[in-house]
Design a protein around this motif. Sequence first.
Motif, PDB file in Angstrom:
ATOM      1  N   VAL A 143       0.843  -1.204   0.000  1.00 33.72           N
ATOM      2  CA  VAL A 143       0.000   0.000   0.000  1.00 33.72           C
ATOM      3  C   VAL A 143       0.872   1.245   0.000  1.00 33.72           C
ATOM      4  CG1 VAL A 143      -2.003   1.110   1.054  1.00 33.72           C
ATOM      5  CG2 VAL A 143      -1.594  -1.325   1.461  1.00 33.72           C
ATOM      6  N   ILE A 144       1.873   1.246   0.845  1.00 34.85           N
ATOM      7  CA  ILE A 144       2.755   2.413   0.952  1.00 34.85           C
ATOM      8  C   ILE A 144       3.484   2.666  -0.371  1.00 34.85           C
ATOM      9  CG2 ILE A 144       4.829   3.300   2.095  1.00 34.85           C
ATOM     10  CD1 ILE A 144       3.786   1.937   4.663  1.00 34.85           C
ATOM     11  N   LYS A 145       3.891   1.591  -1.044  1.00 36.05           N
ATOM     12  CA  LYS A 145       4.540   1.740  -2.348  1.00 36.05           C
ATOM     13  C   LYS A 145       3.597   2.423  -3.335  1.00 36.05           C
ATOM     14  CE  LYS A 145       6.673  -1.019  -6.062  1.00 36.05           C
ATOM     15  NZ  LYS A 145       5.676  -0.795  -7.122  1.00 36.05           N
ATOM     16  N   GLU A 146       2.337   2.011  -3.326  1.00 37.86           N
ATOM     17  CA  GLU A 146       1.345   2.610  -4.226  1.00 37.86           C
ATOM     18  C   GLU A 146       1.121   4.081  -3.874  1.00 37.86           C
ATOM     19  OE1 GLU A 146      -0.654   1.637  -7.704  1.00 37.86           O
ATOM     20  OE2 GLU A 146       0.525   0.292  -6.452  1.00 37.86           O
ATOM     21  N   LEU A 147       1.063   4.377  -2.582  1.00 38.91           N
ATOM     22  CA  LEU A 147       0.892   5.764  -2.138  1.00 38.91           C
ATOM     23  C   LEU A 147       2.067   6.633  -2.590  1.00 38.91           C
ATOM     24  CD1 LEU A 147      -0.437   5.359   1.518  1.00 38.91           C
ATOM     25  CD2 LEU A 147      -1.634   6.508  -0.351  1.00 38.91           C
ATOM     26  N   GLN A 148       3.260   6.138  -2.396  1.00 41.14           N
ATOM     27  CA  GLN A 148       4.447   6.927  -2.751  1.00 41.14           C
ATOM     28  C   GLN A 148       4.532   7.196  -4.249  1.00 41.14           C
ATOM     29  OE1 GLN A 148       7.527   4.512  -0.961  1.00 41.14           O
ATOM     30  NE2 GLN A 148       7.363   5.566   1.026  1.00 41.14           N
ATOM     31  N   GLU A 149       4.017   6.274  -5.044  1.00 44.44           N
ATOM     32  CA  GLU A 149       4.052   6.459  -6.499  1.00 44.44           C
ATOM     33  C   GLU A 149       2.955   7.412  -6.987  1.00 44.44           C
ATOM     34  OE1 GLU A 149       3.716   2.599  -8.229  1.00 44.44           O
ATOM     35  OE2 GLU A 149       5.786   2.031  -7.749  1.00 44.44           O
ATOM     36  N   ASN A 150       1.851   7.488  -6.253  1.00 50.55           N
ATOM     37  CA  ASN A 150       0.658   8.144  -6.795  1.00 50.55           C
ATOM     38  C   ASN A 150       0.200   9.400  -6.053  1.00 50.55           C
ATOM     39  OD1 ASN A 150       0.304   6.053  -8.760  1.00 50.55           O
ATOM     40  ND2 ASN A 150      -0.573   4.757  -7.163  1.00 50.55           N
ATOM     41  N   TYR A 151       0.774   9.687  -4.886  1.00 46.60           N
ATOM     42  CA  TYR A 151       0.269  10.787  -4.070  1.00 46.60           C
ATOM     43  C   TYR A 151       1.376  11.774  -3.717  1.00 46.60           C
ATOM     44  CZ  TYR A 151      -4.126   8.277  -3.250  1.00 46.60           C
ATOM     45  OH  TYR A 151      -5.337   7.657  -3.410  1.00 46.60           O
ATOM     46  N   SER A 152       1.021  13.046  -3.640  1.00 50.93           N
ATOM     47  CA  SER A 152       1.976  14.038  -3.142  1.00 50.93           C
ATOM     48  C   SER A 152       2.247  13.755  -1.672  1.00 50.93           C
ATOM     49  CB  SER A 152       1.406  15.451  -3.302  1.00 50.93           C
ATOM     50  OG  SER A 152       0.376  15.691  -2.351  1.00 50.93           O
ATOM     51  N   GLY A 375     -18.209  10.566 -12.612  1.00 52.52           N
ATOM     52  CA  GLY A 375     -18.562  11.928 -12.220  1.00 52.52           C
ATOM     53  C   GLY A 375     -18.839  12.083 -10.738  1.00 52.52           C
ATOM     54  N   GLY A 376     -18.868  13.346 -10.284  1.00 56.29           N
ATOM     55  CA  GLY A 376     -19.149  13.640  -8.887  1.00 56.29           C
ATOM     56  C   GLY A 376     -18.085  13.162  -7.938  1.00 56.29           C
ATOM     57  N   TYR A 377     -16.857  13.078  -8.407  1.00 50.10           N
ATOM     58  CA  TYR A 377     -15.774  12.492  -7.626  1.00 50.10           C
ATOM     59  C   TYR A 377     -14.473  13.167  -8.015  1.00 50.10           C
ATOM     60  CZ  TYR A 377     -12.150   8.941  -6.620  1.00 50.10           C
ATOM     61  OH  TYR A 377     -11.021   8.288  -6.199  1.00 50.10           O
ATOM     62  N   LEU A 378     -13.599  13.328  -7.044  1.00 51.71           N
ATOM     63  CA  LEU A 378     -12.298  13.942  -7.280  1.00 51.71           C
ATOM     64  C   LEU A 378     -11.252  13.140  -6.525  1.00 51.71           C
ATOM     65  CD1 LEU A 378     -10.948  16.476  -8.590  1.00 51.71           C
ATOM     66  CD2 LEU A 378     -11.276  17.626  -6.401  1.00 51.71           C
ATOM     67  N   SER A 379     -10.165  12.792  -7.199  1.00 56.42           N
ATOM     68  CA  SER A 379      -9.120  11.986  -6.570  1.00 56.42           C
ATOM     69  C   SER A 379      -7.857  12.799  -6.360  1.00 56.42           C
ATOM     70  CB  SER A 379      -8.782  10.773  -7.454  1.00 56.42           C
ATOM     71  OG  SER A 379      -7.667  10.070  -6.923  1.00 56.42           O
ATOM     72  N   PRO A 380      -7.182  12.636  -5.194  1.00 53.84           N
ATOM     73  CA  PRO A 380      -5.873  13.257  -4.996  1.00 53.84           C
ATOM     74  C   PRO A 380      -4.757  12.455  -5.642  1.00 53.84           C
ATOM     75  CG  PRO A 380      -6.528  12.123  -3.005  1.00 53.84           C
ATOM     76  CD  PRO A 380      -7.672  11.963  -3.973  1.00 53.84           C
ATOM     77  N   ASN A 381      -5.108  11.341  -6.296  1.00 59.87           N
ATOM     78  CA  ASN A 381      -4.124  10.480  -6.967  1.00 59.87           C
ATOM     79  C   ASN A 381      -3.633  11.191  -8.224  1.00 59.87           C
ATOM     80  OD1 ASN A 381      -2.938   8.397  -8.635  1.00 59.87           O
ATOM     81  ND2 ASN A 381      -3.958   6.880  -7.336  1.00 59.87           N
ATOM     82  N   LYS A 382      -2.367  11.562  -8.239  1.00 62.19           N
ATOM     83  CA  LYS A 382      -1.824  12.386  -9.324  1.00 62.19           C
ATOM     84  C   LYS A 382      -1.641  11.602 -10.617  1.00 62.19           C
ATOM     85  CE  LYS A 382       2.958  11.688  -7.731  1.00 62.19           C
ATOM     86  NZ  LYS A 382       4.152  12.349  -7.134  1.00 62.19           N
TER      87      LYS A 382
END
Length: 459
Positions: A143-152, A375-382
């Motif tokens: 999970v942490i690996k995925e977070l580090q790749e995809n999130y600020s 629609g109706g959704y916003l992701s912080p995943n860059k």
Amino acid sequence: MRSTSSKNRTRRGARAAAAVLAGALALSLTACGGDDNDSGNEQSGTGQETGNTVTLPKLNGESLEVAAVWTGAEQANFKKVLAEFEKRTGAKVTFVPAQDPIINFLGSKVAGGQPPDIAMLPQPGAIKQAVDKKWAKPLGADVIKELQENYSQGWQDIGKVDDKQYGVYYKAANKSLIWYNAQVFDNAGAREPKTWDELLSTAQTVYDSGVTPFSVGGAEGWTLTDWFENVYLSQAGPEKYDQLAKHEIKWTDPSVKDALTTLAQVWGKKDYIAGGATGALQTDFPESVTQTFTGGDQPKAGMVYEGDFAQVNITQAKAEVGTDAKVFPFPAVGDTAPVVSGGDAAVILQDSKAAQALATWLASPDAATIQAKLGGYLSPNKNVANSAYPNEVQQKIAKALIDSGDDFRFDMSDQAPQAFGGTPGKGEWKILQDFLKNPSDIAGTQRKLEADAAAAYGN
């Protein structure tokens, strides 16, 4: 959308950074009908719109429960994300509808020995409570690996408690937007305001045309805290905002008086609010949106304040985002316009290979892309492709959020202990509902806010 100990949240970014993002929003949200095809095809990151970019284990025969307070279209869309996880892994995932405040709901489930495997927590404060109560389990390496790749870093940090990662911010919100009925504005000759004074002038123009300016969902106190936070952040500035969020300054501070005085310029004019204060306090958030976009050119109100997630309700009103419903950034009360965000984090309550896999899935661009398209959704995943969002308005809102990096302020009430900032009928929610009813009692409102905050923060 409604938080935790602010010790575990990044506080980077100052007034200049907020101005950059607010300026980007102002440029990108004003007109939605122009020739701007490039923006719809830009990607905020490197993610693919389709394709399996995350590796998941086979989980045939495993069963999981995910609890969230989401209802209606939001719940239905999230279930499609869970269905894809089932397809890829063979696991069975059941959505468990939760009541607000979800931390209380989870408490009853834990006491009964049946906690869900994962809960979607809308407050950083709720994450800390779940950790303090030893309900929450740390996220694993995948999970942490995925977070580090995809999130600020900022979005990673607000999911941490004592520097350990517990939350995946699956859903974000841009909570500094005002939606308006385009036909009402056209008929009135009203223009999109950039400052608070211009907003008041626009409201008067709409009122003079025969339409009540604002719809307010006062039956749900969190909408009122969002109004306050935008005014306070812009007027008092980010440093004061951070101090008040941590209760390092009191709610009796003059800066709070200034913000309440400003709010009273709208809330204190009963003809400016659909149904007056009494009507607003009987109007929930979904209705506050739909009544702004039904009734042709004579809706119950011309404008409604709330985040990007209002698009779900706009669609339910059979209005088209970008044509019937347009949007502008919350106007600047002080030197710069505010940029307030919120979000919902996936937190593991029952640690298992399957739960860790589901958290990994929710941290991936694959999962977020499915819901972005709906629609109706916003992701912080860059790494979600900007073109995954279904309309130009939402593409631009999403791009502005991602482009802000770590320079945002998280919803203040969501950073507070839940007893103060996140409980219906109590604390800040109830006190601001009372203030909507009687906006002349500024000093009394401050005293009540401070008394409840001091009790909740323990100081």
